[in-house]
Design an enzyme around this catalytic site. Structure first.
Site, short mmCIF file in Angstrom:
data_model
loop_
_atom_site.label_atom_id
_atom_site.label_comp_id
_atom_site.label_asym_id
_atom_site.label_seq_id
_atom_site.Cartn_x
_atom_site.Cartn_y
_atom_site.Cartn_z
N HIS A 142 -30.08 6.43 13.20
CA HIS A 142 -30.59 4.91 12.73
C HIS A 142 -31.04 5.76 11.13
CE1 HIS A 142 -34.11 2.72 13.05
NE2 HIS A 142 -35.47 3.60 13.18
N ASN A 151 -41.30 3.77 9.46
CA ASN A 151 -40.43 3.13 10.52
C ASN A 151 -39.89 1.67 9.96
OD1 ASN A 151 -37.90 2.73 12.47
ND2 ASN A 151 -38.63 4.16 14.14
#
Length: 313
Positions: free
Chosen positions: A263, A280
């Site tokens: 990620h 995020n």
């Protein structure tokens, strides 16, 4: 008489357990119904039964995680609670594996490390949706904040992740993963346009605008020893193992795994105790309004393994 009393006691206990089970079942169904309403979940009847079981199992796991009093991290339901860990990984943990170019330009510190830094409010938290485009959000986040800090990009103006998803078709793969550093390189060559001109739709489509007016000069590799220095002056991209982030709600997350860098996110600062502040791309309903904090000690979730800074000459 004793046998009769014993039988009566067993009967009452059985009835009580059955009633408790029924109450728990009703409570669980109501909790799941509230969850589907809150997050706008719509299922077919068969899928609803399956998702209800997934949700129930997830809530049990969340209770176990929250029972650990040695950790400040807390967990709770969010938009991912009706996904199994395998489904979650397939949808959201799609960053391509390491693309570290050993010949790439290295970041050279230009000043001292600050006591703390926080660039979190420079740009807003975004949501990649059901598209494996974290690499694009990390790359755009780095360019967006850099150009905003330099006064090139007007405040409250956002650059287009969708443009990268659709148009950067070299090594990057749109919704199927990519490399944040190569996204910055594409922006250097072609320029990024704004999201109002090229809005995000969360799926790969034909390239509609292949150039833009906002360009960085490129990217530099940030070594682990220089990350705090770089963060003292601007955000940086980081690759992490986010396999254990699914139910994160708040606190310093100390439950990291480190198997693969699956990620891409944006490090936007650090606290005085060295705790990392990470932005995020899963919307403001996840974590601390879209952010997660990682401990200063060690290399939590691989945060120091691969990072880049966009720069402007």
């Amino acid at each position: 008489m004793n046998k009769l009393l014993a039988f009566a006691a067993i009967t009452l206990l059985t009835v009580g357990i059955h009633q408790l089970s029924q109450t728990e079942s009703v409570d669980q169904r109501l909790q799941f119904e509230n969850y589907t309403t809150k997050y706008g979940k719509i299922y077919s009847p068969a899928e609803k039964a399956y998702r209800s079981k997934v949700y129930e199992d997830a809530m049990k796991q969340i209770q176990i995680q929250n029972a650990d009093l040695s950790s400040t991290a807390k967990f709770g339901e969010n938009q991912f609670t009706d996904l199994t860990p395998e489904e979650f990984a397939a949808l959201y943990l799609t960053r391509n594996q390491s693309n570290m170019n050993l010949n790439a330009e290295l970041y050279v510190p230009q000043g001292p490390v600050g006591a703390s830094a926080d660039w979190s409010n420079i740009t807003k938290v975004k949501d990649q949706g059901n598209c494996g485009s974290c690499w694009a959000f990390s790359a755009v986040g780095a360019v967006e904040t850099l150009l905003t800090l330099k006064g090139v990009l007007p405040s409250n103006t956002w650059l287009s992740e969708q443009q990268l998803v659709d148009c950067d078709r070299g090594t990057n793969n749109g919704c199927n993963g990519g490399f944040e550093n190569l996204g910055i390189s594409w922006a250097k060559k072609n320029g990024l346009t704004t999201s109002d001109k090229y809005p995000y739709v969360g799926k790969q489509q034909k390239c509609q605008i292949s150039t833009g007016q906002y360009k960085p000069s490129g990217y530099q590799v940030v070594s682990a020893s220089n990350m705090y220095t770089a963060l003292s002056y601007q955000p940086i991209t980081v690759a992490v193992d986010a396999s254990s982030w699914q139910y994160y709600k708040t606190g310093v997350f100390d439950k990291c795994t480190l198997k693969s860098l699956n990620h891409a996110v944006l490090a936007t600062g650090f606290q005085e105790d060295g705790v990392w502040i990470i932005k995020n791309s899963w919307g403001t309903g996840w974590g601390e309004k879209g952010y997660i904090r990682l401990p200063a000690q060690g290399n939590p979730c691989g945060v120091q393994n691969e990072s880049y800074v966009a720069y402007l000459e």
